[in-house]
Enzyme design. Structure first.
Site, PDB file in Angstrom:
ATOM      1  N   MET A  86       0.794  -1.226   0.000  1.00  0.00           N
ATOM      2  CA  MET A  86       0.000   0.000   0.000  1.00  0.00           C
ATOM      3  C   MET A  86       0.833   1.286   0.000  1.00  0.00           C
ATOM      4  O   MET A  86       0.333   2.337   0.384  1.00  0.00           O
ATOM      5  CB  MET A  86      -0.967   0.002   1.204  1.00  0.00           C
ATOM      6  CG  MET A  86      -1.905  -1.193   1.223  1.00  0.00           C
ATOM      7  SD  MET A  86      -2.868  -1.364  -0.303  1.00  0.00           S
ATOM      8  CE  MET A  86      -4.043  -0.050  -0.063  1.00  0.00           C
ATOM      9  N   HIS A 110      -3.352  -5.360  -9.834  1.00  0.00           N
ATOM     10  CA  HIS A 110      -4.306  -4.313  -9.485  1.00  0.00           C
ATOM     11  C   HIS A 110      -5.731  -4.804  -9.757  1.00  0.00           C
ATOM     12  O   HIS A 110      -5.997  -5.390 -10.815  1.00  0.00           O
ATOM     13  CB  HIS A 110      -4.022  -3.038 -10.301  1.00  0.00           C
ATOM     14  CG  HIS A 110      -4.960  -1.937  -9.932  1.00  0.00           C
ATOM     15  ND1 HIS A 110      -4.780  -1.172  -8.797  1.00  0.00           N
ATOM     16  CD2 HIS A 110      -6.115  -1.529 -10.498  1.00  0.00           C
ATOM     17  CE1 HIS A 110      -5.783  -0.313  -8.703  1.00  0.00           C
ATOM     18  NE2 HIS A 110      -6.606  -0.502  -9.719  1.00  0.00           N
TER      19      HIS A 110
HETATM   20  C1  GRF Z   1      -5.656  -7.447  -3.950  1.00  0.00           C
HETATM   21  O1  GRF Z   1      -7.003  -7.197  -4.336  1.00  0.00           O
HETATM   22  C2  GRF Z   1      -4.703  -6.847  -4.959  1.00  0.00           C
HETATM   23  O2  GRF Z   1      -5.198  -6.825  -6.255  1.00  0.00           O
HETATM   24  C3  GRF Z   1      -4.556  -5.429  -4.451  1.00  0.00           C
HETATM   25  O3  GRF Z   1      -4.562  -5.554  -3.042  1.00  0.00           O
HETATM   26  C4  GRF Z   1      -5.271  -6.721  -2.666  1.00  0.00           C
HETATM   27  C5  GRF Z   1      -4.339  -7.541  -1.825  1.00  0.00           C
HETATM   28  O4  GRF Z   1      -4.969  -8.664  -1.279  1.00  0.00           O
HETATM   29  N1  GRF Z   1      -3.367  -4.808  -4.991  1.00  0.00           N
HETATM   30  P1  GRF Z   1      -4.136  -9.773  -0.529  1.00  0.00           P
HETATM   31  O5  GRF Z   1      -3.370  -9.090   0.603  1.00  0.00           O
HETATM   32  O6  GRF Z   1      -3.210 -10.412  -1.517  1.00  0.00           O
HETATM   33  O7  GRF Z   1      -5.136 -10.743   0.021  1.00  0.00           O
END
Ligand code: GRF
Length: 205
Positions: A86, A110
């Site tokens: 993030m 994404h």
């Molecule tokens: C996913 O939806 C990905 O596409 C986005 O963040 C989310 C991460 O989910 N970038 P996780 O931590 O892999 O469960």
């Protein structure tokens, strides 16, 4: 890049790590030729760290991107794989992971059909905008937010979804298949980069 060994990857994530688990399973099952040498996070409380530790994978909590880049270099990481990381990566970090052609060796997933819905909460926005479909994109990272050459996309219908959670559940199932299968040819360096208009696409060969 003919490595003569498995590509070494570091996965960066800030949260629950379901994509990390999908990638780790693909590696374990022999469907993804790679070695996960590190899981890094900007958050000490990220669930992904516990998941990695339970598989015996080294973890690192580091907010400072210069120090993070140094740690990755020390581990001879070939590709950086973002999976729900993030933070916006700084230019210096990105430019320290370029291949010989000048393309990024940082890959991201994404939750939308880029260039539609970049930024945060894309599944929620797709649901709230009552879109008939949305999708998932795997792309190389450049200095923009969710820009960079697109490696793979898959769309899915959300016309019958009654909540954001339903959209996300459908999307994550696609992510967990699309990310490892795309990484398999990206990490093997089996791709060309094509230009269509202003957009760069990465295509397997
Ligand atoms: C996913 O939806 C990905 O596409 C986005 O963040 C989310 C991460 O989910 N970038 P996780 O931590 O892999 O469960």
């Amino acid at each position: 890049m003919a490595l003569g060994r498995l590509p070494r990857i570091a996965i960066l994530a800030s949260g629950r790590g379901s994509n990390f688990s999908a990638i780790a399973s693909a590696v374990h099952d022999g469907k993804l030729a790679a070695e996960i040498v590190l899981v890094g996070s900007d958050r000490g409380d990220a669930l992904v760290l516990e998941k990695a530790q339970s598989l015996g994978i080294k973890t690192l909590v580091e907010k400072d991107q210069a120090r993070l880049a140094m740690a990755l270099k020390e581990l001879q990481v070939d590709y950086v794989v973002l999976a729900g990381f993030m933070r916006i990566l700084k230019k210096d970090f990105i430019s320290s992971f370029h291949d010989a052609r000048g393309f990024s060796r940082i890959v991201n997933i994404h939750p939308s059909l880029l260039p539609e819905l970049p930024g945060l909460d894309s599944y929620r926005r797709a649901f709230e905008q009552k879109l008939p479909k949305t999708g998932v994109t795997v792309h190389f990272v450049d200095a923009g937010v969710d820009t960079g050459p697109i490696c793979a996309q898959q769309s899915f219908s959300i016309a019958d979804c009654t909540s954001t959670e339903e959209v996300e559940k459908r999307g994550l199932a696609i992510e967990h298949a699309l990310y490892p299968s795309t990484l398999n040819w990206v990490l093997a360096n089996k791709f060309d980069i094509l230009k269509q208009g202003e957009t760069l696409y990465v295509r397997p060969h």
